[in-house]
Design an enzyme around this catalytic site. Structure first.
Site, mmCIF file in Angstrom:
data_model
loop_
_atom_site.group_PDB
_atom_site.id
_atom_site.type_symbol
_atom_site.label_atom_id
_atom_site.label_comp_id
_atom_site.label_asym_id
_atom_site.label_seq_id
_atom_site.Cartn_x
_atom_site.Cartn_y
_atom_site.Cartn_z
ATOM 1 C CG ASP A 172 -0.265 -0.021 2.549
ATOM 2 O OD1 ASP A 172 0.963 0.197 2.611
ATOM 3 O OD2 ASP A 172 -0.961 -0.235 3.566
ATOM 4 C CD GLU A 175 6.720 2.775 1.183
ATOM 5 O OE1 GLU A 175 6.556 3.332 2.279
ATOM 6 O OE2 GLU A 175 6.681 3.387 0.104
ATOM 7 C CD GLU A 331 7.055 10.512 6.416
ATOM 8 O OE1 GLU A 331 7.081 10.087 5.243
ATOM 9 O OE2 GLU A 331 7.758 10.021 7.329
#
Length: 380
Positions: A172, A175, A331
């Protein structure tokens, strides 16, 4: 560079300024090849560009007026694909013969800036990026009245690859879970096929095959990728994943104002949104399972397109509050970890959280443009 933590809510002027500075940062970091680095300093990402992440980055840049920058990324994708025509032909022919190649022989999900495959191990077989880049290229061409001719051969090749292989399980977005068929992956493929079908690039029999594949994907999503009226993480699952938001917006593979679209927005927000910060999924332990600005912006896009601009603006403000002192966005942030006991192992393995993450900046731009902030100045 230190890991970001949340700051006070920005003013409207700061929200607008961050869109402009994000645009400038992405252009500054774009490689001469056209590739967008995932993160220029993060150890596991340094030197690599993803088709998926890069496509969303290009879409954000394009929406802000970055015609040349986005185009150079699509040129980079095109070069990679045309350099692998023989590999794609082997994959397509093997699938047609009923003897599909192994996962290690499929196209990788990330490449070096020079367009080469990495030498280090990675969870590389992911189909989503090959649909996402086609969608982004076609959207870019429509947005700016561009001719698709320079990317047409690569679009056709991508469609052949996806039509032959879309049913395969693969990793996905995160990973993970390579043995599953992920609904966000199916949504990315559907969006790419639909974009290609509307582009004029496809001729029969490929056009007919793409139409059939998209119809089958949509049926499969309805039959096995939807529970209690909303999309789920993978076929047969009952859980949600924030990557599902992209299927609704910006990809539009499931309409944001449809019953399924609205139910998905509600289910993801209820399960994963905490005061504006959106987690990937409830069992996430990556860096402790923090909240991701790019996913908060995707929720904002879904809100905006389903008629809730006020809720969308709240998401934009939350994302802006993650900015570091140097103007970069991470992130994820660690203010609300799902499993704080797992954070240190990732810091020891790869160092601090990726910052800047270009995808975060790009999704912020995309949502800011969608909201059409009153004095937002796009580049011309």
């Amino acid at each position: 560079m230190t890991e970001a933590t949340l700051r006070p809510r920005p003013s409207e002027a700061q929200l607008i300024a961050l869109a402009g500075s994000s645009y400038e940062l992405i252009l500054e970091l774009q490689d001469a090849s056209g590739a967008y680095p995932a993160s220029p300093t993060f150890s596991a990402y340094k030197g690599y560009s993803w088709f998926r992440d890069g496509a969303f980055i290009a879409d954000g840049v394009s929406s802000f007026g970055g015609v040349d920058s986005a185009g150079r990324f699509f040129d980079w994708c095109t070069g990679i694909l045309l350099g692998r025509v023989d590999q794609v032909r082997r994959i397509v022919d093997a699938a047609a013969a009923g003897t599909p190649v192994g996962d290690v022989e499929m196209l990788p999900t990330r490449f070096t800036f020079a367009g080469e495959e990495g030498v280090d191990d990675w969870w590389d077989f992911q189909l989503d990026g090959y649909g996402t880049w086609v969608w982004a290229a076609v959207e870019h061409a429509k947005r700016h009245g561009q001719d698709l001719a320079r990317w047409e051969a690569a679009i056709v090749l991508s469609v052949e690859y996806l039509v032959s292989s879309w049913r395969r399980p693969c990793f996905d977005w995160w990973e993970e879970n390579s043995d599953r068929v992920h609904v966000s992956t199916l949504g990315c493929i559907s969006a790419g096929l639909r974009a290609a079908l509307g582009s004029g690039c496809l001729a029969d029999p490929l056009r007919g095959a793409a139409e059939a594949a998209d119809a089958d994907i949509q049926a499969l999503i309805r039959e096995r990728g939807t529970i209690d009226g909303h999309l789920v993480k993978w076929l047969g699952s009952r859980d949600v994943d924030a990557s599902l938001l992209a299927v609704v917006a910006p990809l539009g593979a499931i309409g944001p104002s449809t019953d399924v679209g609205l139910a998905t927005i509600s289910a993801v927000s209820s399960a994963l949104n905490v005061d504006g910060g959106v987690h990937r999924y409830l069992a996430d332990t990556f860096y402790g399972g923090g909240q991701w600005p790019l996913l908060s912006c995707m929720l904002g896009l879904a809100y905006a397109r389903s008629g809730e601009p006020g809720a969308a603006l709240e998401q934009l403000a939350w994302a802006a509050g993650t900015i570091g002192a140097d103007g970069s966005m991470p992130e994820q942030v660690r203010d609300h970890l799902l499993d704080a006991s797992r954070r240190d192992e990732w810091v020891e393995r790869w160092g601090p959280v990726a910052q800047p993450l270009l995808w975060s900046h790009a999704m912020y731009i995309r949502l800011a443009v969608e909201l059409d902030l009153s004095t937002l100045e796009k580049k011309q």
